[in-house]
Each structure stands twice: as C-alpha cells, then as structure tokens.
Design a protein around this motif. Structure first.
Motif, PDB file in Angstrom:
ATOM      1  N   ILE A 128      -4.382  -2.887  -2.529  1.00  0.00           N
ATOM      2  CA  ILE A 128      -4.522  -3.698  -3.737  1.00  0.00           C
ATOM      3  C   ILE A 128      -3.211  -4.405  -4.051  1.00  0.00           C
ATOM      4  O   ILE A 128      -3.179  -5.613  -4.300  1.00  0.00           O
ATOM      5  N   LEU A 129      -2.123  -3.648  -4.025  1.00  0.00           N
ATOM      6  CA  LEU A 129      -0.773  -4.203  -4.149  1.00  0.00           C
ATOM      7  C   LEU A 129       0.068  -3.653  -2.996  1.00  0.00           C
ATOM      8  O   LEU A 129       0.215  -2.429  -2.887  1.00  0.00           O
ATOM      9  N   PRO A 130       0.572  -4.502  -2.108  1.00  0.00           N
ATOM     10  CA  PRO A 130       1.348  -4.030  -0.951  1.00  0.00           C
ATOM     11  C   PRO A 130       2.493  -3.117  -1.365  1.00  0.00           C
ATOM     12  O   PRO A 130       3.239  -3.409  -2.302  1.00  0.00           O
ATOM     13  N   GLY A 131       2.596  -1.971  -0.674  1.00  0.00           N
ATOM     14  CA  GLY A 131       3.692  -1.044  -0.912  1.00  0.00           C
ATOM     15  C   GLY A 131       3.419  -0.005  -1.979  1.00  0.00           C
ATOM     16  O   GLY A 131       4.263   0.873  -2.212  1.00  0.00           O
ATOM     17  N   PRO A 183       0.496   2.882  -3.740  1.00  0.00           N
ATOM     18  CA  PRO A 183      -0.809   3.558  -3.617  1.00  0.00           C
ATOM     19  C   PRO A 183      -1.837   2.855  -4.497  1.00  0.00           C
ATOM     20  O   PRO A 183      -1.492   2.293  -5.546  1.00  0.00           O
ATOM     21  N   ASP A 184      -3.096   2.904  -4.097  1.00  0.00           N
ATOM     22  CA  ASP A 184      -4.127   2.204  -4.851  1.00  0.00           C
ATOM     23  C   ASP A 184      -4.251   2.700  -6.286  1.00  0.00           C
ATOM     24  O   ASP A 184      -4.540   1.908  -7.205  1.00  0.00           O
ATOM     25  N   ASP A 185      -4.056   4.007  -6.521  1.00  0.00           N
ATOM     26  CA  ASP A 185      -4.152   4.526  -7.883  1.00  0.00           C
ATOM     27  C   ASP A 185      -3.113   3.878  -8.797  1.00  0.00           C
ATOM     28  O   ASP A 185      -3.405   3.534  -9.949  1.00  0.00           O
ATOM     29  N   VAL A 186      -1.904   3.724  -8.274  1.00  0.00           N
ATOM     30  CA  VAL A 186      -0.844   3.083  -9.053  1.00  0.00           C
ATOM     31  C   VAL A 186      -1.151   1.598  -9.235  1.00  0.00           C
ATOM     32  O   VAL A 186      -0.971   1.033 -10.315  1.00  0.00           O
ATOM     33  N   SER A 187      -1.645   0.973  -8.170  1.00  0.00           N
ATOM     34  CA  SER A 187      -1.975  -0.455  -8.237  1.00  0.00           C
ATOM     35  C   SER A 187      -3.058  -0.724  -9.275  1.00  0.00           C
ATOM     36  O   SER A 187      -2.985  -1.701 -10.036  1.00  0.00           O
ATOM     37  N   LYS A 188      -4.074   0.142  -9.313  1.00  0.00           N
ATOM     38  CA  LYS A 188      -5.145  -0.031 -10.287  1.00  0.00           C
ATOM     39  C   LYS A 188      -4.615   0.055 -11.717  1.00  0.00           C
ATOM     40  O   LYS A 188      -5.040  -0.696 -12.601  1.00  0.00           O
TER      41      LYS A 188
END
Length: 384
Positions: A47-50, A52-57
C-alpha cells in the motif's frame, strides 16, 4: 412522510428523483491488456512502499475525508481499501470519523432535485453525481458502513409506471454509484432500516398498487436479498428504524380503504418473528433516530415533537417553538447528536431549528445557520 391516494398519488414526494447517470466511455481494446497488467501490479504491491500494510492503512485513514476520491484514483489497492468496511473501522478507532449531512433538495417549483453534502458547520462540500437508472419516487434510503443505499421505488418511463426492485449504492468515500442485487419484490412507500449490519424492507405498495405485508433482508457480505416472515397485515406509507438490535415499523396505513395504523410492528432478527405494540404514531411526516430514541412529527400536530424511548416503549411530547402557520411542515436531519428541523416552506427568513436533547432544561431549542440550498425532501447522516 405522508402518503396519499389514488394509487399513483400514493407515490410519496414525486419530486424525490434523480437524473440519469452520464455513461462513461469504456476503455478501448488496445488499452485493455495494459489495464489488466496495471491492476495486477496494484494488487501485489504494498500500500505504501517500505511500510507494513497495517501501518499504511492507518496512515491512509488519517487523511481528511474530502481527499478520499482523489486517493481512490491512485491505485487499485488504495481504492479497494477505501471502499471496504475496514477503512471506516480504522478511522473510527483512530477517532477521525467526519460526520456529513446528505440532503436531497428540490427547487421551489419541484424541479432539479440533487443531493447537497454539508459538514457540521453547514459548509457545502459538493453535490452527489446523479444516480444510475430512471428517475424514481417513493424509494427507501438507508446508510450502511459509510455508504448510502437507495432502494426500489416507483418510476415512469415513456408514460408507463412500474415498480422497481433496484438497489443502488453510493460510496461516500469514492463519490461514486454502483448497482447491487435486486430485491425479490418490487415496492414503493415502504419501511426500511439497518439492523446489525443488515438492511430490512417491509410493507409498501406493489406493482398493482396493492398494499404489501411481505418483508425481506439484504446482506451486504453476500449481496443477496432473502425473504423473511411477513408483517401481520399489509402496511404502506410506513417507516422503520433499527434500535437495540430490533426493527421497528410504524406509521402509514394498514390498507387502502381503512384508516391509519397506530400499532407498531417489531421484528426480532434473533427469533425471526414479529410482535406488535399498540402505542405508535400515525401519518408521520418526519422521523429521525436521535441516539437510541426516535423523533417523529405527526401530520395532525406539527407543533409538537414526539420522542419514542424503546427501553420502556414510552412517548414524550416536546412543544416546537414555531410561530406563524401551523402547517409549516418540517424535514429532520441529524448532526452531532442534535436534531435539525428544515422548513418545507420557501421562507428566506426562516432559521433552521435545532433540538439538543442533552442541553440544560429550557435551552434544548436553538437556531442554526445550517440550511439546504433548496426545499428538503429527505436527509441522511454519514460518518466516514
């Protein structure tokens, strides 16, 4: 809202309609392979390079609501997350949900209906794009997981009237419409509400104008309507609300020729059965759920606000501080835990009345600068 007859006149608020959606051009054949490849890349990329998806969300969820449509155009993964139920849940946990009021308005001549989007200060953000399909009346409106659902209704195409089974969904985060599963039974002037994440529809008028007792429920996870136990008797011009895991259906008429129905039909999803109460409202012109209490206004007495408490099935009558004509008429809106009363008469001098149930005694009524751009037909409040 009130309902009238004969059959075609029993279509409530005939001006509550939408224009046809402008169809967008489909991608050309030579671009299809590139589009498919891009979609595949979107689904497998972070979702956001670099991060984790949980943080990106969580990061995406912190962005102000007005930017959601632009975010949804960035890539398939962003769009998929923004349109999901999880997106609303993450924003709720982060304490950043924004409450907007969606007001279906029409001009003084009854033409040009559209949805205004207002924030808690009454600032207008935008208008909704037109809904797909022919213009309709007598449809149902429900909010579920930050999305607006417009259900069934009565429509006229080339001079011929018919009853719709269509279900359309407006995604308030992506500012777009989509079509969902059709109902089992077409109907208009019916009751509908959300209970425990499901949408219930009951009663109304059918294809031949007959009063209906049948009911059904929509599950958004499976995108499917399922028939449930019918009402004890036909009922049209009624409305519904969901409180404490139960569906309450009241108001309207029990048949075409017999008078108003004061009894309340209560459906328990756990028991899959209906029961009845005897102390409801009749010919309700406006209603809204304020917290866990139902606010109603009856056609015969628009100087008093009737408040129903489902905990003890009791009603409380609150005088409305208005002057002038007793038939001024109102539509209700809910913002920030307060009830807004929008006038049904074109009066530039009218200030929207605001009822605050948590205010100190004697200070419950105030005025508000929040005002639709035209005459209010109906409202919904969406937190996203």
């Amino acid at each position: 809202m009130p309902a009238f007859f004969p059959v075609k006149e029993r279509v409530q608020e005939s001006n509550m309609c939408f224009s046809n959606l402008v169809q967008q051009d489909a991608p050309t054949t030579k671009n299809k392979s590139m589009l498919i490849a891009k979609v595949s890349d979107d689904f497998h990329s972070p979702i956001l390079p670099g991060l984790p998806d949980d943080v990106s969300k969580h990061c995406l969820a912190l962005v102000p609501r007005s930017h959601f449509p632009a975010m949804g155009a960035v890539c398939k993964r962003w769009r998929s997350f923004i349109k999901s139920k999880d997106f609303i849940i993450v924003r709720k946990l982060a304490g950043v949900l924004e409450e907007w009021l969606y007001v279906l308005t029409v001009d003084a001549e009854g033409n040009g209906s559209h949805w205004d989007v207002l924030d808690c200060l009454g600032h207008k953000h935008h208008e909704l794009p037109p809904m797909p399909g022919p213009a309709k009346a007598g449809f149902g409106v429900v909010v579920l997981h930050g999305k607006l659902l417009v259900i069934a209704g009565y429509l006229v195409v080339d001079g011929t009237g018919s009853v719709s089974t269509d279900l359309y969904q407006y995604d308030s985060c992506l500012n777009s419409w989509s079509k969902l599963a059709s109902m089992n039974v077409g109907r208009y002037n019916f009751a509908c509400a959300e209970v425990n994440g499901l949408i219930y529809a009951a009663g109304g008028c059918g294809a031949d104008g007959e009063s209906l007792s049948c009911a059904e429920v929509y599950d958004p996870e499976s995108d499917k309507w399922t028939v449930i136990e019918s009402l004890k008797r036909p009922r049209w011009g009624c409305f519904a609300c969901g409180v404490e895991g139960k569906l309450y259906v009241m108001g309207g008429r029990s048949s075409f020729t017999i008078g108003n129905s004061r009894s309340v039909d209560v459906y328990s999803p756990e028991r899959h059965t209906w029961c009845q109460m005897k102390n409801g409202c009749v010919m309700v012109t406006a209603h809204a759920l304020l917290g866990k209490k139902l606010c109603c206004m009856e056609w015969k007495n628009e100087r008093k606000l009737a408040i129903f408490n489902p905990e003890d099935n009791s009603w409380k009558m609150v005088p409305v501080p208005v002057t002038g004509s007793s038939s001024i008429g109102f539509r209700f809106g809910i913002l920030d835990g307060k009830l807004l009363l929008f006038s049904l008469q074109e009066d530039p001098a009218y200030h929207t009345l605001l009822y605050d149930p948590n205010a100190a005694p004697g200070s419950e009524w105030q005025t508000s600068e929040i005002k639709p751009s035209g005459l209010c037909l109906c409202t919904v409040t969406i937190k996203a």
